[in-house]
Every structure is written in structure tokens, then in C-alpha cells.
Write a protein that holds these residues in place. Structure first.
Motif, mmCIF file in Angstrom:
data_model
loop_
_atom_site.group_PDB
_atom_site.id
_atom_site.type_symbol
_atom_site.label_atom_id
_atom_site.label_comp_id
_atom_site.label_asym_id
_atom_site.label_seq_id
_atom_site.Cartn_x
_atom_site.Cartn_y
_atom_site.Cartn_z
ATOM 1 N N THR A 67 71.898 138.419 39.855
ATOM 2 C CA THR A 67 70.846 138.980 40.700
ATOM 3 C C THR A 67 69.892 139.877 39.933
ATOM 4 O OG1 THR A 67 72.165 138.806 42.726
ATOM 5 C CG2 THR A 67 70.394 140.451 42.709
ATOM 6 N N ALA A 68 70.402 140.759 39.089
ATOM 7 C CA ALA A 68 69.540 141.668 38.326
ATOM 8 C C ALA A 68 68.570 140.875 37.445
ATOM 9 C CB ALA A 68 70.379 142.613 37.468
ATOM 10 N N LYS A 69 69.041 139.817 36.837
ATOM 11 C CA LYS A 69 68.193 138.969 35.994
ATOM 12 C C LYS A 69 67.125 138.272 36.828
ATOM 13 C CE LYS A 69 68.518 135.064 32.763
ATOM 14 N NZ LYS A 69 69.471 134.119 32.110
ATOM 15 N N ARG A 70 67.529 137.762 37.980
ATOM 16 C CA ARG A 70 66.578 137.064 38.852
ATOM 17 C C ARG A 70 65.498 138.015 39.374
ATOM 18 N NH1 ARG A 70 71.460 135.391 41.500
ATOM 19 N NH2 ARG A 70 72.233 133.420 40.678
ATOM 20 N N GLN B 148 65.715 144.427 34.104
ATOM 21 C CA GLN B 148 67.006 143.822 34.438
ATOM 22 C C GLN B 148 68.138 144.838 34.307
ATOM 23 O OE1 GLN B 148 67.871 140.105 32.402
ATOM 24 N NE2 GLN B 148 70.078 140.408 32.618
ATOM 25 N N ALA B 149 68.115 145.601 33.214
ATOM 26 C CA ALA B 149 69.163 146.602 33.005
ATOM 27 C C ALA B 149 69.126 147.678 34.086
ATOM 28 C CB ALA B 149 69.008 147.223 31.616
ATOM 29 N N LYS B 150 67.926 148.127 34.438
ATOM 30 C CA LYS B 150 67.804 149.151 35.482
ATOM 31 C C LYS B 150 68.211 148.591 36.848
ATOM 32 C CE LYS B 150 66.085 152.343 32.742
ATOM 33 N NZ LYS B 150 64.658 152.693 32.754
ATOM 34 N N MET B 151 67.868 147.334 37.118
ATOM 35 C CA MET B 151 68.244 146.725 38.387
ATOM 36 C C MET B 151 69.760 146.560 38.492
ATOM 37 S SD MET B 151 67.401 145.718 41.333
ATOM 38 C CE MET B 151 65.649 146.001 41.048
ATOM 39 N N GLN B 152 70.400 146.304 37.373
ATOM 40 C CA GLN B 152 71.863 146.223 37.368
ATOM 41 C C GLN B 152 72.468 147.565 37.782
ATOM 42 O OE1 GLN B 152 73.608 143.348 36.808
ATOM 43 N NE2 GLN B 152 75.426 144.494 37.436
ATOM 44 N N GLU B 153 71.844 148.647 37.341
ATOM 45 C CA GLU B 153 72.307 149.980 37.727
ATOM 46 C C GLU B 153 72.073 150.235 39.224
ATOM 47 O OE1 GLU B 153 74.046 152.277 35.856
ATOM 48 O OE2 GLU B 153 74.199 150.479 34.622
ATOM 49 N N VAL B 154 70.969 149.714 39.752
ATOM 50 C CA VAL B 154 70.714 149.840 41.195
ATOM 51 C C VAL B 154 71.817 149.141 41.986
ATOM 52 C CG1 VAL B 154 69.177 149.170 43.081
ATOM 53 C CG2 VAL B 154 68.220 150.116 40.974
ATOM 54 N N LEU B 155 72.166 147.936 41.580
ATOM 55 C CA LEU B 155 73.233 147.203 42.260
ATOM 56 C C LEU B 155 74.553 147.951 42.175
ATOM 57 C CD1 LEU B 155 72.370 143.595 41.039
ATOM 58 C CD2 LEU B 155 71.984 144.534 43.318
ATOM 59 N N LYS B 156 74.795 148.558 41.020
ATOM 60 C CA LYS B 156 76.019 149.352 40.842
ATOM 61 C C LYS B 156 76.023 150.543 41.792
ATOM 62 C CE LYS B 156 78.691 151.723 37.241
ATOM 63 N NZ LYS B 156 78.701 152.093 35.791
ATOM 64 N N PHE C 290 59.951 140.162 39.592
ATOM 65 C CA PHE C 290 58.998 141.267 39.575
ATOM 66 C C PHE C 290 57.972 141.108 38.456
ATOM 67 C CE2 PHE C 290 61.876 144.655 41.771
ATOM 68 C CZ PHE C 290 61.535 144.134 43.001
ATOM 69 N N VAL C 291 58.436 140.876 37.245
ATOM 70 C CA VAL C 291 57.547 140.898 36.077
ATOM 71 C C VAL C 291 56.718 139.619 35.955
ATOM 72 C CG1 VAL C 291 57.479 141.057 33.555
ATOM 73 C CG2 VAL C 291 59.047 142.516 34.847
ATOM 74 N N ARG C 292 57.326 138.471 36.250
ATOM 75 C CA ARG C 292 56.660 137.186 35.985
ATOM 76 C C ARG C 292 56.046 136.525 37.219
ATOM 77 N NH1 ARG C 292 56.384 136.596 30.368
ATOM 78 N NH2 ARG C 292 58.324 137.396 29.462
ATOM 79 N N GLU C 293 56.442 136.991 38.401
ATOM 80 C CA GLU C 293 56.003 136.295 39.604
ATOM 81 C C GLU C 293 55.271 137.215 40.577
ATOM 82 O OE1 GLU C 293 59.777 133.177 39.317
ATOM 83 O OE2 GLU C 293 59.703 134.588 40.973
#
Length: 232
Positions: A73-76, A50-58, A81-84
Motif C-alpha cells: 500500500t505505501a508503495k502504491r 513511500q517510506a513516510k507513508m509506511q510510517e503512517v500505516l504503522k 501521489f507523485v506520478r498520478e
């Protein structure tokens, strides 16, 4: 991984990778690494993604603070990815009850079409398709329930894949578990890396097969299987 750093200060992905490398265990996109993930670490991994995806969005210059559509979005995406969609990498094989072939069944069995969902390991775009499984059991084969074929397919396919390798991995798993005289698998799928990007061809599909044992040696059996699935 530094041995002097407290474990809680080391990113969970690095701790897991350290175990994998130490065990000389391959960890490609379509490999299952559940045996190297300890209790509670999947939650940590999701938080790290989630933290890395937030950086991607940034980096994509998306203002997630004022844009109400992307605030979560980063949380979703991390949960997805990890759970689904990639859960087949991080979760162990689902429990599959096996039964002895008491009646010594040795006739052609076909399961399918089973809907499968995966992702292209090149672009992480969806792969949506159907799988047919043909089995020729023998008296020593282990029989499994129909729903378990779908569970095994989902476990194998829920990883970044290329279709050719996915079908082979599924065949290996079923061969080892059921031990039939013959095994046939056909997969037909839409690849969104072709539909959504690149050539943007909305009609192209990919079909491939694996034939083993009696299906490889006996052309009549192979024709029967292919003829029957063409009617489904």
C-alpha cells in the motif's frame, strides 16, 4: 539545509525545498514546482513518500507485514501521489502546439465537457467534475488543438486544490496562452470531502465560473455560452 552534510544524505524533499526557499518561490499545494526538481529526484521523492507513508500505516496500527492487502500500500500510494493524482505539481506543462489564427476566426468556440479529476487540499479527498471552456478569439489569438485543452486542464487539476482557485488558475493559463477577446470557464464537480466524510451529503455539487473580457461585458454572449453548455 546544512551545507556540511553530503547531498546524498539530505532528504530529497529538503533539497527541493531549499531551492524553492532560496528562489523565494511559493510552493503551496496547488503550485507547480517542476523547475526546481532535478533529473532523478522524482524517483527519490517517490521513495521518500513511500517510506513516510509506511510510517503512517504503522501509526494507524495496521500490520502490513501479515496483512497481504496492505503490504504494497505505501508503495502504491506514493506512486499515485507523485506520478498520478498530484503530477501537476511535479511535471512541467505538457507540450502544446499553437497555431496562428490565419482565418481571423472571431466566433464563439466551446470546448467541453472535459472530465477533470483533482483532490481537496483540506482532506486530500477526490474531486470529480466537468469543465466547459468558452473562447472568443481575435485575429491575434493563438489557436490550440482540442485535445490540448484537456491536457492543460489535467495539468492544472492534478494537484491538491480548492475548486475556486483551480478554475482561476486554468483561466489564467488559457488567457496567457490563447489571448482571446473573451474567456469563460464553468466547472461542476462532486467533492468527496462532503460525500465520504463530514455531512456525508451524496447529492451536493459545486458549480463555479470565471468570465473575462467579452463574456463579462456582453450579457448576450454570456447567455449564449451558458445556454449552449446547458444542452450538453
Amino acid at each position: 539545509m546544512s551545507s556540511s552534510a553530503p547531498p546524498e544524505k539530505i532528504p530529497v524533499s529538503e533539497r527541493i525545498r531549499y531551492r524553492l526557499v532560496g528562489a523565494e518561490c511559493r510552493h503551496h499545494a496547488n503550485d507547480n514546482i517542476a523547475a526546481y526538481i532535478e533529473d532523478g529526484e522524482l524517483d527519490e521523492l517517490q521513495a521518500e513518500v513511500q517510506a513516510k507513508m509506511q510510517e503512517v500505516l504503522k501509526s494507524l496500527v495496521i500490520d502490513t507485514e501479515s496483512d497481504h492487502n496492505t503490504q504494497e500500500t505505501a508503495k502504491r500510494v506514493a506512486k499515485m501521489f507523485v506520478r498520478e493524482v498530484f503530477k501537476g505539481r511535479y511535471l512541467p506543462m505538457p507540450a502544446v502546439t499553437e497555431f496562428p489564427n490565419v482565418e481571423r476566426l472571431n466566433e464563439l468556440m466551446i470546448v467541453g465537457p472535459i472530465t477533470v479529476r483533482s483532490a481537496c487540499s483540506h482532506h486530500l479527498c477526490p474531486i470529480m467534475g466537468r469543465v466547459w471552456i468558452g473562447l472568443l478569439p481575435n485575429e491575434h489569438s493563438n489557436l490550440i488543438g482540442l485535445s490540448k485543452y484537456a491536457r492543460i486542464c489535467d495539468w492544472i487539476m492534478s494537484r491538491p486544490q480548492i475548486q475556486e482557485e483551480a478554475v482561476t488558475m486554468l483561466a489564467n493559463e488559457l488567457q496567457e496562452r490563447v489571448k482571446p477577446d473573451g474567456l469563460a470557464i464553468v466547472m461542476e464537480a462532486d467533492h468527496f470531502c462532503m460525500h465520504w466524510r463530514g455531512v456525508k451529503d451524496s447529492q451536493a455539487m459545486m458549480t463555479n465560473s470565471v468570465m473575462r473580457g467579452a463574456f463579462l461585458k456582453d450579457p448576450d454572449l454570456r447567455r449564449e455560452f451558458l445556454a449552449l453548455i446547458s444542452k450538453k
